[in-house]
Design a protein around this motif. Structure first.
Motif, PDB file in Angstrom:
ATOM      1  N   ILE A  60       0.868  -1.178   0.000  1.00  0.00           N
ATOM      2  CA  ILE A  60       0.000   0.000   0.000  1.00  0.00           C
ATOM      3  C   ILE A  60       0.904   1.227   0.000  1.00  0.00           C
ATOM      4  O   ILE A  60       1.588   1.508   0.993  1.00  0.00           O
ATOM      5  CB  ILE A  60      -0.955  -0.006   1.201  1.00  0.00           C
ATOM      6  N   TRP A  61       0.921   1.925  -1.129  1.00  0.00           N
ATOM      7  CA  TRP A  61       1.874   3.018  -1.319  1.00  0.00           C
ATOM      8  C   TRP A  61       1.212   4.356  -1.001  1.00  0.00           C
ATOM      9  O   TRP A  61       0.219   4.740  -1.597  1.00  0.00           O
ATOM     10  CB  TRP A  61       2.406   3.025  -2.748  1.00  0.00           C
ATOM     11  N   VAL A 170       0.772  -6.587 -10.343  1.00  0.00           N
ATOM     12  CA  VAL A 170      -0.369  -5.737 -10.664  1.00  0.00           C
ATOM     13  C   VAL A 170      -0.268  -4.431  -9.890  1.00  0.00           C
ATOM     14  O   VAL A 170       0.081  -4.432  -8.702  1.00  0.00           O
ATOM     15  CB  VAL A 170      -1.703  -6.445 -10.323  1.00  0.00           C
ATOM     16  N   GLN A 171      -0.572  -3.337 -10.546  1.00  0.00           N
ATOM     17  CA  GLN A 171      -0.680  -2.043  -9.870  1.00  0.00           C
ATOM     18  C   GLN A 171      -2.113  -1.549  -9.966  1.00  0.00           C
ATOM     19  O   GLN A 171      -2.681  -1.455 -11.052  1.00  0.00           O
ATOM     20  CB  GLN A 171       0.243  -1.007 -10.509  1.00  0.00           C
ATOM     21  N   LEU A 172      -2.706  -1.260  -8.816  1.00  0.00           N
ATOM     22  CA  LEU A 172      -4.062  -0.725  -8.760  1.00  0.00           C
ATOM     23  C   LEU A 172      -3.976   0.744  -8.382  1.00  0.00           C
ATOM     24  O   LEU A 172      -3.286   1.113  -7.440  1.00  0.00           O
ATOM     25  CB  LEU A 172      -4.891  -1.477  -7.711  1.00  0.00           C
ATOM     26  N   GLY A 173      -4.687   1.576  -9.113  1.00  0.00           N
ATOM     27  CA  GLY A 173      -4.651   2.982  -8.747  1.00  0.00           C
ATOM     28  C   GLY A 173      -5.082   3.878  -9.868  1.00  0.00           C
ATOM     29  O   GLY A 173      -6.082   3.624 -10.537  1.00  0.00           O
ATOM     30  N   PHE A 174      -4.310   4.923 -10.080  1.00  0.00           N
ATOM     31  CA  PHE A 174      -4.692   5.971 -10.995  1.00  0.00           C
ATOM     32  C   PHE A 174      -3.705   6.033 -12.151  1.00  0.00           C
ATOM     33  O   PHE A 174      -2.567   5.594 -12.031  1.00  0.00           O
ATOM     34  CB  PHE A 174      -4.677   7.333 -10.290  1.00  0.00           C
ATOM     35  N   ASP A 195       7.091  -4.768 -16.217  1.00  0.00           N
ATOM     36  CA  ASP A 195       6.350  -3.658 -15.615  1.00  0.00           C
ATOM     37  C   ASP A 195       5.039  -4.201 -15.053  1.00  0.00           C
ATOM     38  O   ASP A 195       4.573  -5.273 -15.451  1.00  0.00           O
ATOM     39  CB  ASP A 195       6.037  -2.598 -16.675  1.00  0.00           C
ATOM     40  N   PRO A 196       4.403  -3.458 -14.148  1.00  0.00           N
ATOM     41  CA  PRO A 196       3.134  -3.957 -13.600  1.00  0.00           C
ATOM     42  C   PRO A 196       2.013  -3.968 -14.617  1.00  0.00           C
ATOM     43  O   PRO A 196       1.978  -3.146 -15.545  1.00  0.00           O
ATOM     44  CB  PRO A 196       2.834  -2.978 -12.456  1.00  0.00           C
ATOM     45  N   PHE A 197       1.095  -4.896 -14.461  1.00  0.00           N
ATOM     46  CA  PHE A 197      -0.175  -4.908 -15.184  1.00  0.00           C
ATOM     47  C   PHE A 197      -1.038  -3.856 -14.505  1.00  0.00           C
ATOM     48  O   PHE A 197      -1.463  -4.036 -13.361  1.00  0.00           O
ATOM     49  CB  PHE A 197      -0.795  -6.299 -15.090  1.00  0.00           C
ATOM     50  N   ARG A 198      -1.263  -2.738 -15.183  1.00  0.00           N
ATOM     51  CA  ARG A 198      -1.884  -1.588 -14.529  1.00  0.00           C
ATOM     52  C   ARG A 198      -3.396  -1.586 -14.714  1.00  0.00           C
ATOM     53  O   ARG A 198      -3.896  -1.754 -15.824  1.00  0.00           O
ATOM     54  CB  ARG A 198      -1.285  -0.287 -15.057  1.00  0.00           C
ATOM     55  N   VAL A 199      -4.093  -1.362 -13.619  1.00  0.00           N
ATOM     56  CA  VAL A 199      -5.552  -1.243 -13.623  1.00  0.00           C
ATOM     57  C   VAL A 199      -5.878   0.154 -13.132  1.00  0.00           C
ATOM     58  O   VAL A 199      -5.729   0.462 -11.944  1.00  0.00           O
ATOM     59  CB  VAL A 199      -6.213  -2.304 -12.719  1.00  0.00           C
ATOM     60  N   MET A 200      -6.301   1.013 -14.041  1.00  0.00           N
ATOM     61  CA  MET A 200      -6.532   2.413 -13.704  1.00  0.00           C
ATOM     62  C   MET A 200      -7.983   2.709 -13.354  1.00  0.00           C
ATOM     63  O   MET A 200      -8.290   3.770 -12.810  1.00  0.00           O
ATOM     64  CB  MET A 200      -6.108   3.310 -14.874  1.00  0.00           C
ATOM     65  N   ALA A 201      -8.887   1.786 -13.646  1.00  0.00           N
ATOM     66  CA  ALA A 201     -10.305   2.011 -13.354  1.00  0.00           C
ATOM     67  C   ALA A 201     -10.545   1.959 -11.844  1.00  0.00           C
ATOM     68  O   ALA A 201      -9.792   1.340 -11.095  1.00  0.00           O
ATOM     69  CB  ALA A 201     -11.164   0.965 -14.061  1.00  0.00           C
ATOM     70  N   ASP A 202     -11.621   2.597 -11.405  1.00  0.00           N
ATOM     71  CA  ASP A 202     -11.974   2.700  -9.989  1.00  0.00           C
ATOM     72  C   ASP A 202     -12.789   1.474  -9.569  1.00  0.00           C
ATOM     73  O   ASP A 202     -13.922   1.298 -10.024  1.00  0.00           O
ATOM     74  CB  ASP A 202     -12.772   3.977  -9.756  1.00  0.00           C
ATOM     75  N   THR A 310      -2.374   5.155  -3.761  1.00  0.00           N
ATOM     76  CA  THR A 310      -3.447   5.889  -3.098  1.00  0.00           C
ATOM     77  C   THR A 310      -3.758   7.258  -3.697  1.00  0.00           C
ATOM     78  O   THR A 310      -4.546   7.998  -3.119  1.00  0.00           O
ATOM     79  CB  THR A 310      -3.131   6.061  -1.593  1.00  0.00           C
ATOM     80  N   ASP A 311      -3.119   7.611  -4.842  1.00  0.00           N
ATOM     81  CA  ASP A 311      -3.514   8.891  -5.445  1.00  0.00           C
ATOM     82  C   ASP A 311      -2.990   9.026  -6.866  1.00  0.00           C
ATOM     83  O   ASP A 311      -2.153   8.249  -7.311  1.00  0.00           O
ATOM     84  CB  ASP A 311      -3.034  10.058  -4.582  1.00  0.00           C
TER      85      ASP A 311
END
Length: 425
Positions: A60-61, A170-174, A195-202, A310-311
């Protein structure tokens, strides 16, 4: 504890142990081994010690650098200019107090390990992030090219996913508007494939979907497979000329991509609708809370490393202007707003992992790039402070209910005893 210090490749003679393999970690020596060498070492370690454990990490960053005084290391006996605007509260651990904004975590303190004396040598966002995400120093501010891969990328390359059909990292965030964030969580010289598999959706949005698991409009699975077969036909022409085996590696990544899109595992892992609504409430019906719940689903299904950002700009916790007054900083938020959200999500995640028996194999790490100055500044905020920060750990099979060291004196200017470096984390 796994070492994160550089290891010379020539030191590996004979078959390494599983513990020895873990010591490769984030190391400069790793760069000289190459993918084939790393996979060979991993296979040899597996032969000697059996199957590796399906361990995972949820990071949790807290971008911008959270104040340790207003979270996990308050100074209730300090003068007001050091103590800050919030009271402290007792926890389930005798003599240990948290900030009043962390009441839920105070009740589960026996399930946490708080290291209050982590430090590095910079007060710069970029360099601090690079220290923490890679365990290596970085160049001066403004140079956003990382010199080393993030620990998530290293885990992706060394371990892969625990189960096929899922990404390893996986990276969750923005979608970050700050180039520092994405660069320092990437794979650097390991290559973009790690690189991370990025999920930008909320994830808290009722229409949440993972775009990277969807085919382009108008392309069916049959058409997608036809394209793969056509490309393979042309690839075979080059295969005899490919002495380095590049095409074989591409075939592997090609199959991984198809497994993600067409297979059921990833879709199931990312499907929050399968969760009990009451549990979703416990995490918090907001982006952070639902991201933490999604992170738990991902590691439960076989993802090895998940980062919850977180942002959007990585400055949410950068509270120079004020700890309490909204709008004092253009990017930062304030502690009465973000503190309770963080408290709720971390508490729910730790309890959820414990109930499911995942605490033995999943480690939770909560931190940012540095702490904040002991003295509150003239506008009621705190400035950058790389000399000390608090890091919270939970699970991972470690002994919890510990608080390692604190900051010296009532004002907390420096760590008591032997401080912990970011490399130890």
């Amino acid at each position: 504890m796994a070492s994160l210090h550089p290891i010379r490749p020539q030191a590996w003679r004979g078959k390494p142990s599983r513990r020895g393999l873990l010591r490769i970690g984030v190391s400069a020596g790793m760069a000289g081994l190459g993918l084939t060498g790393l996979l060979r070492l991993k296979a040899q370690a597996a032969e000697q010690g059996g199957e590796s454990k399906d361990t995972a990490i949820i990071q949790i960053w807290l971008g911008g650098g959270p104040s340790h005084f207003e979270t996990y290391d308050p100074k209730p006996d300090a003068p007001a200019e050091f103590r800050g605007p919030f009271d402290s509260i007792p926890t389930r651990l005798a003599g240990v107090r948290f900030c009043e904004l962390m009441p839920r975590q105070a009740t589960i303190a026996e399930q946490l390990a708080v290291i209050r004396s982590v430090h590095h040598t910079t007060d710069d966002h970029h360099a601090g992030m690079h220290w923490c995400t890679t365990a290596h120093n970085a160049s001066a501010a403004g140079n956003f090219a990382p010199t080393h891969p993030s620990i998530g990328s290293v885990a992706s390359r060394l371990c892969g996913a625990q189960r096929p059909g899922l990404p390893a990292y996986v990276q969750l965030g923005f979608k970050s508007g700050n180039p520092v964030y994405d660069a320092n969580h990437n794979a650097a010289y390991l290559g973009g494939g790690f690189d991370p598999f990025r999920v930008m959706a909320d994830p808290s949005d009722g229409a949440f979907r993972v775009d990277n698991l969807q085919l382009v409009d108008g392309v069916t699975l049959d058409r997608f497979d036809d394209r793969r077969q056509l490309r393979r036909h042309f690839d075979r022409i080059r295969r005899d000329l490919d002495a380095a085996g590049t095409m074989r590696v591409l075939d592997q990544f090609d199959q991984m991509a198809l497994d993600l899109i067409a297979g059921p595992r990833a879709r199931e892992a990312f499907d929050l609708s399968r969760e009990d609504p009451r549990l979703r409430d416990r995490y918090g019906r907001n982006r952070w809370g639902q991201s933490a719940l999604l992170a738990r689903r991902l590691v439960e299904h076989g993802v090895t490393f998940v980062t919850v950002n977180t942002d959007p700009h990585s400055f949410t916790w950068d509270m120079h202007g004020s700890l309490t007054k909204p709008g004092a900083d253009s990017n930062a938020r304030v502690m009465p707003e973000v503190g309770p959200i963080l408290d709720k999500m971390v508490c729910a995640l730790v309890e959820d992992l414990l109930i499911r028996g995942l605490d033995r194999r999943v480690l939770v790490v909560v931190w940012g790039e540095f702490g904040r100055t002991p003295r509150v500044n003239a506008t009621g905020g705190r400035d950058h402070w790389g000399a000390a920060m608090s890091v919270v750990l939970a699970g991972g099979g470690f002994r919890m209910g510990q608080v390692a060291r604190s900051l010296a004196g009532a004002s907390g200017y420096c760590p008591c005893g032997l401080p912990e470096s970011r490399k130890a984390i």
